[in-house]
Design a protein around this motif. Sequence first.
Motif, PDB file in Angstrom:
ATOM      1  N   TYR A  46      -3.353   7.615   2.325  1.00 49.22           N
ATOM      2  CA  TYR A  46      -2.875   7.810   0.957  1.00 49.22           C
ATOM      3  C   TYR A  46      -2.488   9.270   0.723  1.00 49.22           C
ATOM      4  O   TYR A  46      -1.540   9.576   0.007  1.00 49.22           O
ATOM      5  CB  TYR A  46      -3.959   7.386  -0.047  1.00 49.22           C
ATOM      6  N   ARG A  47      -3.223  10.176   1.341  1.00 48.37           N
ATOM      7  CA  ARG A  47      -2.950  11.608   1.184  1.00 48.37           C
ATOM      8  C   ARG A  47      -1.697  12.039   1.933  1.00 48.37           C
ATOM      9  O   ARG A  47      -1.260  13.172   1.815  1.00 48.37           O
ATOM     10  CB  ARG A  47      -4.163  12.416   1.645  1.00 48.37           C
ATOM     11  N   TRP A  50      -6.265   3.089   4.689  1.00 49.15           N
ATOM     12  CA  TRP A  50      -5.281   3.361   3.636  1.00 49.15           C
ATOM     13  C   TRP A  50      -5.714   4.560   2.797  1.00 49.15           C
ATOM     14  O   TRP A  50      -4.875   5.334   2.349  1.00 49.15           O
ATOM     15  CB  TRP A  50      -5.096   2.141   2.754  1.00 49.15           C
ATOM     16  N   GLU A  51      -7.017   4.708   2.557  1.00 49.05           N
ATOM     17  CA  GLU A  51      -7.498   5.856   1.774  1.00 49.05           C
ATOM     18  C   GLU A  51      -7.169   7.173   2.479  1.00 49.05           C
ATOM     19  O   GLU A  51      -6.809   8.152   1.838  1.00 49.05           O
ATOM     20  CB  GLU A  51      -8.996   5.737   1.508  1.00 49.05           C
ATOM     21  N   ASP A  97       1.392   5.559  -0.451  1.00 48.95           N
ATOM     22  CA  ASP A  97       0.681   6.833  -0.420  1.00 48.95           C
ATOM     23  C   ASP A  97       0.914   7.550  -1.744  1.00 48.95           C
ATOM     24  O   ASP A  97       1.613   7.044  -2.627  1.00 48.95           O
ATOM     25  CB  ASP A  97       1.074   7.684   0.792  1.00 48.95           C
ATOM     26  N   ARG A  98       0.336   8.717  -1.912  1.00 52.24           N
ATOM     27  CA  ARG A  98       0.404   9.393  -3.203  1.00 52.24           C
ATOM     28  C   ARG A  98       1.814   9.836  -3.576  1.00 52.24           C
ATOM     29  O   ARG A  98       2.090  10.151  -4.727  1.00 52.24           O
ATOM     30  CB  ARG A  98      -0.551  10.584  -3.230  1.00 52.24           C
ATOM     31  N   ALA A 124       0.873  -1.170   0.000  1.00 50.00           N
ATOM     32  CA  ALA A 124       0.000   0.000   0.000  1.00 50.00           C
ATOM     33  C   ALA A 124       0.915   1.227   0.000  1.00 50.00           C
ATOM     34  O   ALA A 124       1.733   1.394   0.900  1.00 50.00           O
ATOM     35  CB  ALA A 124      -0.890  -0.001   1.232  1.00 50.00           C
TER      36      ALA A 124
END
Length: 191
Positions: free
Chosen positions: A58-59, A54-55, A7-8, A5
């Motif tokens: 992610y930022r 995770w969403e 992040d961005r 996973a």
Amino acid sequence: MQLWALDRDGRVMYRHTVVLRMEKARPSVLGADLLDITLTDGGDQRPLLARPVWETWYRGVPTTPNQWAPLGTEARREWLDLTATGLRDRPADRTGGVHHLDGTFVTDQPGLHCAMAEALVGPGNYFGREWQAFKDCLGGGFGIATPFTLVWHDSHIARRAFEDDISDEGLTYFEEIVHLLERCGVTVELR
């Protein structure tokens, strides 16, 4: 096989081992020498439980308090797992000061550790995921060292949430945490 996973910014938030099972194989529609294979995940459902966490991560590493608060117990555990991925970037310990714990959402053990970490080292940072890890963190090396003062706001919520979580010593998890803090040199003010 591992599921990473990211992040961005491409930072690895978490690595999860995925065990794939071959369910069936049949001749492929693309040619006689090829097979179409159906694979299933033979592992746990952790990636599904972790998705809302995770969403958020992610930022980037959270900087706003209580983003973990609306999550259920299992997702809060996932949150704590992600805080541990930044352990290599630990700041130097500081001592003293007054730290305020927002006890509004401390309704389970993962929530207690999320709130404690936010109070002591800031949102998205690690300060233990369970009793022993928390005790280890109180020894220093994780961004703060004793002595300091912890003002625990709305402590009655945790006291009530842990009233049935009794240790072998006859203390609730809430009482054990408070006693541990005090034994380690923390002045605890319950409000």
